[in-house]
Motif scaffolding. Structure first.
Motif, PDB file in Angstrom:
ATOM      1  N   GLU A   1       0.802  -1.218   0.000  1.00 25.87           N
ATOM      2  CA  GLU A   1       0.000   0.000   0.000  1.00 25.87           C
ATOM      3  C   GLU A   1       0.835   1.268   0.000  1.00 25.87           C
ATOM      4  O   GLU A   1       0.391   2.294  -0.508  1.00 25.87           O
ATOM      5  N   TYR A   2       2.047   1.225   0.596  1.00 29.00           N
ATOM      6  CA  TYR A   2       2.814   2.470   0.725  1.00 29.00           C
ATOM      7  C   TYR A   2       4.309   2.184   0.602  1.00 29.00           C
ATOM      8  O   TYR A   2       4.910   1.586   1.482  1.00 29.00           O
ATOM      9  N   MET A   3       4.865   2.617  -0.510  1.00 34.00           N
ATOM     10  CA  MET A   3       6.308   2.522  -0.757  1.00 34.00           C
ATOM     11  C   MET A   3       6.812   3.928  -1.041  1.00 34.00           C
ATOM     12  O   MET A   3       6.233   4.660  -1.851  1.00 34.00           O
ATOM     13  N   HIS A   4       7.879   4.314  -0.367  1.00 34.07           N
ATOM     14  CA  HIS A   4       8.364   5.685  -0.556  1.00 34.07           C
ATOM     15  C   HIS A   4       9.882   5.715  -0.701  1.00 34.07           C
ATOM     16  O   HIS A   4      10.597   4.830  -0.254  1.00 34.07           O
ATOM     17  N   TYR A   5      10.355   6.772  -1.358  1.00 40.94           N
ATOM     18  CA  TYR A   5      11.781   7.056  -1.534  1.00 40.94           C
ATOM     19  C   TYR A   5      12.336   7.666  -0.258  1.00 40.94           C
ATOM     20  O   TYR A   5      11.588   8.146   0.611  1.00 40.94           O
ATOM     21  N   GLU A   6      13.649   7.730  -0.167  1.00 44.99           N
ATOM     22  CA  GLU A   6      14.320   8.495   0.884  1.00 44.99           C
ATOM     23  C   GLU A   6      15.601   9.072   0.267  1.00 44.99           C
ATOM     24  O   GLU A   6      16.596   8.370   0.103  1.00 44.99           O
ATOM     25  N   CYS A   7      15.571  10.346  -0.084  1.00 46.65           N
ATOM     26  CA  CYS A   7      16.743  11.030  -0.631  1.00 46.65           C
ATOM     27  C   CYS A   7      17.722  11.309   0.502  1.00 46.65           C
ATOM     28  O   CYS A   7      17.351  11.941   1.500  1.00 46.65           O
ATOM     29  N   GLU A   8      18.966  10.831   0.356  1.00 52.92           N
ATOM     30  CA  GLU A   8      19.925  10.952   1.448  1.00 52.92           C
ATOM     31  C   GLU A   8      21.327  11.283   0.931  1.00 52.92           C
ATOM     32  O   GLU A   8      21.733  10.784  -0.127  1.00 52.92           O
ATOM     33  N   LEU A   9      22.047  12.076   1.694  1.00 52.23           N
ATOM     34  CA  LEU A   9      23.476  12.262   1.447  1.00 52.23           C
ATOM     35  C   LEU A   9      24.206  11.036   1.972  1.00 52.23           C
ATOM     36  O   LEU A   9      24.049  10.657   3.140  1.00 52.23           O
ATOM     37  N   ALA A  10      24.995  10.386   1.112  1.00 51.55           N
ATOM     38  CA  ALA A  10      25.770   9.216   1.503  1.00 51.55           C
ATOM     39  C   ALA A  10      27.228   9.633   1.714  1.00 51.55           C
ATOM     40  O   ALA A  10      27.853  10.238   0.839  1.00 51.55           O
TER      41      ALA A  10
ATOM     42  N   LEU B   1      24.473   6.404   5.276  1.00 49.93           N
ATOM     43  CA  LEU B   1      23.316   7.096   4.709  1.00 49.93           C
ATOM     44  C   LEU B   1      22.731   7.961   5.818  1.00 49.93           C
ATOM     45  O   LEU B   1      22.219   7.442   6.800  1.00 49.93           O
ATOM     46  N   THR B   2      22.796   9.276   5.645  1.00 46.61           N
ATOM     47  CA  THR B   2      22.615  10.191   6.771  1.00 46.61           C
ATOM     48  C   THR B   2      21.164  10.520   7.110  1.00 46.61           C
ATOM     49  O   THR B   2      20.908  11.299   8.025  1.00 46.61           O
ATOM     50  N   GLY B   3      20.201   9.927   6.419  1.00 44.06           N
ATOM     51  CA  GLY B   3      18.799  10.189   6.730  1.00 44.06           C
ATOM     52  C   GLY B   3      18.134  11.046   5.678  1.00 44.06           C
ATOM     53  O   GLY B   3      18.789  11.660   4.827  1.00 44.06           O
ATOM     54  N   THR B   4      16.809  11.098   5.731  1.00 43.85           N
ATOM     55  CA  THR B   4      16.040  11.826   4.715  1.00 43.85           C
ATOM     56  C   THR B   4      15.198  12.917   5.363  1.00 43.85           C
ATOM     57  O   THR B   4      14.715  12.756   6.492  1.00 43.85           O
ATOM     58  N   PRO B   5      15.014  14.056   4.669  1.00 40.66           N
ATOM     59  CA  PRO B   5      14.139  15.113   5.202  1.00 40.66           C
ATOM     60  C   PRO B   5      12.663  14.753   5.059  1.00 40.66           C
ATOM     61  O   PRO B   5      12.309  13.696   4.527  1.00 40.66           O
ATOM     62  N   GLU B   6      11.811  15.658   5.506  1.00 40.66           N
ATOM     63  CA  GLU B   6      10.369  15.453   5.363  1.00 40.66           C
ATOM     64  C   GLU B   6       9.976  15.512   3.885  1.00 40.66           C
ATOM     65  O   GLU B   6      10.710  16.038   3.049  1.00 40.66           O
ATOM     66  N   GLY B   7       8.801  14.978   3.584  1.00 35.71           N
ATOM     67  CA  GLY B   7       8.278  15.075   2.226  1.00 35.71           C
ATOM     68  C   GLY B   7       8.203  13.752   1.496  1.00 35.71           C
ATOM     69  O   GLY B   7       8.271  13.712   0.268  1.00 35.71           O
TER      70      GLY B   7
ATOM     71  N   LEU C   1      23.919  21.747   2.280  1.00 33.46           N
ATOM     72  CA  LEU C   1      23.556  21.228   0.962  1.00 33.46           C
ATOM     73  C   LEU C   1      22.050  21.060   0.836  1.00 33.46           C
ATOM     74  O   LEU C   1      21.400  20.483   1.711  1.00 33.46           O
ATOM     75  N   GLU C   2      21.496  21.552  -0.263  1.00 32.31           N
ATOM     76  CA  GLU C   2      20.075  21.389  -0.551  1.00 32.31           C
ATOM     77  C   GLU C   2      19.804  19.985  -1.099  1.00 32.31           C
ATOM     78  O   GLU C   2      20.558  19.483  -1.944  1.00 32.31           O
ATOM     79  N   LEU C   3      18.737  19.349  -0.605  1.00 36.20           N
ATOM     80  CA  LEU C   3      18.273  18.055  -1.109  1.00 36.20           C
ATOM     81  C   LEU C   3      16.884  18.243  -1.691  1.00 36.20           C
ATOM     82  O   LEU C   3      16.026  18.905  -1.083  1.00 36.20           O
ATOM     83  N   ARG C   4      16.652  17.659  -2.865  1.00 36.89           N
ATOM     84  CA  ARG C   4      15.318  17.691  -3.475  1.00 36.89           C
ATOM     85  C   ARG C   4      15.008  16.345  -4.104  1.00 36.89           C
ATOM     86  O   ARG C   4      15.892  15.694  -4.651  1.00 36.89           O
ATOM     87  N   THR C   5      13.740  15.962  -4.036  1.00 38.20           N
ATOM     88  CA  THR C   5      13.269  14.785  -4.748  1.00 38.20           C
ATOM     89  C   THR C   5      12.148  15.201  -5.688  1.00 38.20           C
ATOM     90  O   THR C   5      11.275  15.990  -5.315  1.00 38.20           O
ATOM     91  N   TYR C   6      12.189  14.663  -6.901  1.00 40.88           N
ATOM     92  CA  TYR C   6      11.172  14.910  -7.913  1.00 40.88           C
ATOM     93  C   TYR C   6      10.526  13.582  -8.276  1.00 40.88           C
ATOM     94  O   TYR C   6      11.225  12.593  -8.526  1.00 40.88           O
ATOM     95  N   VAL C   7       9.212  13.547  -8.301  1.00 39.05           N
ATOM     96  CA  VAL C   7       8.485  12.382  -8.790  1.00 39.05           C
ATOM     97  C   VAL C   7       7.762  12.798 -10.057  1.00 39.05           C
ATOM     98  O   VAL C   7       6.911  13.696 -10.028  1.00 39.05           O
ATOM     99  N   ASN C   8       8.157  12.203 -11.174  1.00 36.97           N
ATOM    100  CA  ASN C   8       7.608  12.551 -12.489  1.00 36.97           C
ATOM    101  C   ASN C   8       7.704  14.058 -12.749  1.00 36.97           C
ATOM    102  O   ASN C   8       6.785  14.679 -13.279  1.00 36.97           O
ATOM    103  N   GLY C   9       8.835  14.632 -12.346  1.00 34.05           N
ATOM    104  CA  GLY C   9       9.120  16.034 -12.615  1.00 34.05           C
ATOM    105  C   GLY C   9       8.598  17.017 -11.584  1.00 34.05           C
ATOM    106  O   GLY C   9       8.922  18.205 -11.652  1.00 34.05           O
ATOM    107  N   LYS C  10       7.831  16.564 -10.614  1.00 30.20           N
ATOM    108  CA  LYS C  10       7.261  17.449  -9.591  1.00 30.20           C
ATOM    109  C   LYS C  10       8.073  17.335  -8.299  1.00 30.20           C
ATOM    110  O   LYS C  10       8.348  16.240  -7.822  1.00 30.20           O
ATOM    111  N   VAL C  11       8.432  18.493  -7.716  1.00 30.69           N
ATOM    112  CA  VAL C  11       9.170  18.485  -6.453  1.00 30.69           C
ATOM    113  C   VAL C  11       8.247  18.005  -5.338  1.00 30.69           C
ATOM    114  O   VAL C  11       7.183  18.572  -5.096  1.00 30.69           O
ATOM    115  N   THR C  12       8.667  16.939  -4.660  1.00 33.81           N
ATOM    116  CA  THR C  12       7.866  16.380  -3.567  1.00 33.81           C
ATOM    117  C   THR C  12       8.600  16.425  -2.230  1.00 33.81           C
ATOM    118  O   THR C  12       7.986  16.228  -1.178  1.00 33.81           O
ATOM    119  N   GLN C  13       9.907  16.657  -2.260  1.00 33.47           N
ATOM    120  CA  GLN C  13      10.703  16.665  -1.030  1.00 33.47           C
ATOM    121  C   GLN C  13      11.778  17.737  -1.157  1.00 33.47           C
ATOM    122  O   GLN C  13      12.406  17.878  -2.205  1.00 33.47           O
TER     123      GLN C  13
END
Length: 252
Positions: free
Chosen positions: A92-101, A213-219, A170-182
């Motif tokens: 039901e719920y699978m999500h990414y986690e953008c992280e600085l390694a 892997l240092t963790g992921t922000p909200e979003g 450092l700024e972290l961003r995640t895009y899903v299908n081109g839309k910024v989500t994190q």
């Protein structure tokens, strides 16, 4: 310097950014899509941090822990840039986690935080997927959450530590299908990189090739089959991954 590892024409090559795509160590230029991307380093022990951004912990309604929340990952979980990650049927719920390694470059134990950055070889981008259906609790996620084959994407580049002048901003961003989500920034880490190295090395020896892997922000948001997920970290790189189905992996 930025460098990566790719498979091309039956061999593994060191690769470098080029305006036309990627430049192999032998001088050949290839399009990004022509090569198979591997993780930019061959990881040793992989440490995954949970809830290491305060707003992400708040997002999950979790109070601050007294010490870092760390899990281990197996090498089979790692894939490279432009690879695909499987979303199992029925979840039901699978999500990414953008992280600085953070990649360790020297062996050390009992490292003090004031000396900790001397042990860092460099950095890469990680996307560490989690399937919330499998989570037992935040203290003890079962193996399917953190050690699924192909669930941890690394790359595309390994960047030398000296080429990242201020890793605390450092700024972290995640895009899903081109839309910024994190969107987040490493200045908001609960336990910073020197603190993580001091903590881990207080009870075990860190070795070259270890990855933190240092963790992921909200979003975090749910991702579905066919979604393209791009994790981007300022000055480090832009990591592309696609979600595939069980059928794509010849599973019922």
């Amino acid at each position: 310097m930025k460098r990566g590892r790719v498979a091309f024409s039956g061999a593994i090559h060191e690769a470098y950014p080029d305006p036309k795509g990627v430049r192999l160590a032998d001088g050949r230029i290839c399009m990004e899509e022509e090569v198979v991307w591997l993780a930019p380093i061959e990881p040793n022990t992989i440490f995954a941090l949970g809830l290491n951004y305060a707003e992400h912990a708040k997002e999950l309604q979790f109070s601050k822990q007294e010490e870092p929340l760390v899990f281990l990952k197996g090498p089979g979980s790692v894939i490279g840039h432009r690879a695909v990650t499987r979303r199992p049927n029925g979840v039901e719920y699978m999500h990414y986690e953008c992280e600085l390694a953070v990649v360790i470059g020297r062996e050390g134990k009992g490292i003090l935080r004031e000396n900790a950055m001397e042990y860092v070889a460099g950095y890469t981008v990680a996307n560490d997927y989690a399937i919330r259906d499998y989570l037992e609790n935040y203290y003890r996620p079962n193996l399917r959450v953190k050690n699924r084959d192909g669930g941890t994407v690394l790359g595309p580049w390994f960047v030398d530590a000296k080429d990242v002048p201020d890793v605390t901003q450092l700024e972290l961003r995640t895009y899903v299908n081109g839309k910024v989500t994190q969107h987040g920034n490493t200045r908001d880490l609960v336990t910073d990189i020197p603190g993580l190295i001091e903590y881990l090395s207080s009870f075990m020896t860190l070795s070259p090739g270890d990855v933190i892997l240092t963790g992921t922000p909200e979003g975090i948001v749910n991702v579905n089959v066919g979604d393209e997920v791009v994790c981007e970290i300022e000055g480090v790189g832009s990591l592309i991954n696609t979600i595939a189905s069980d059928a794509d992996f010849n599973r019922a």
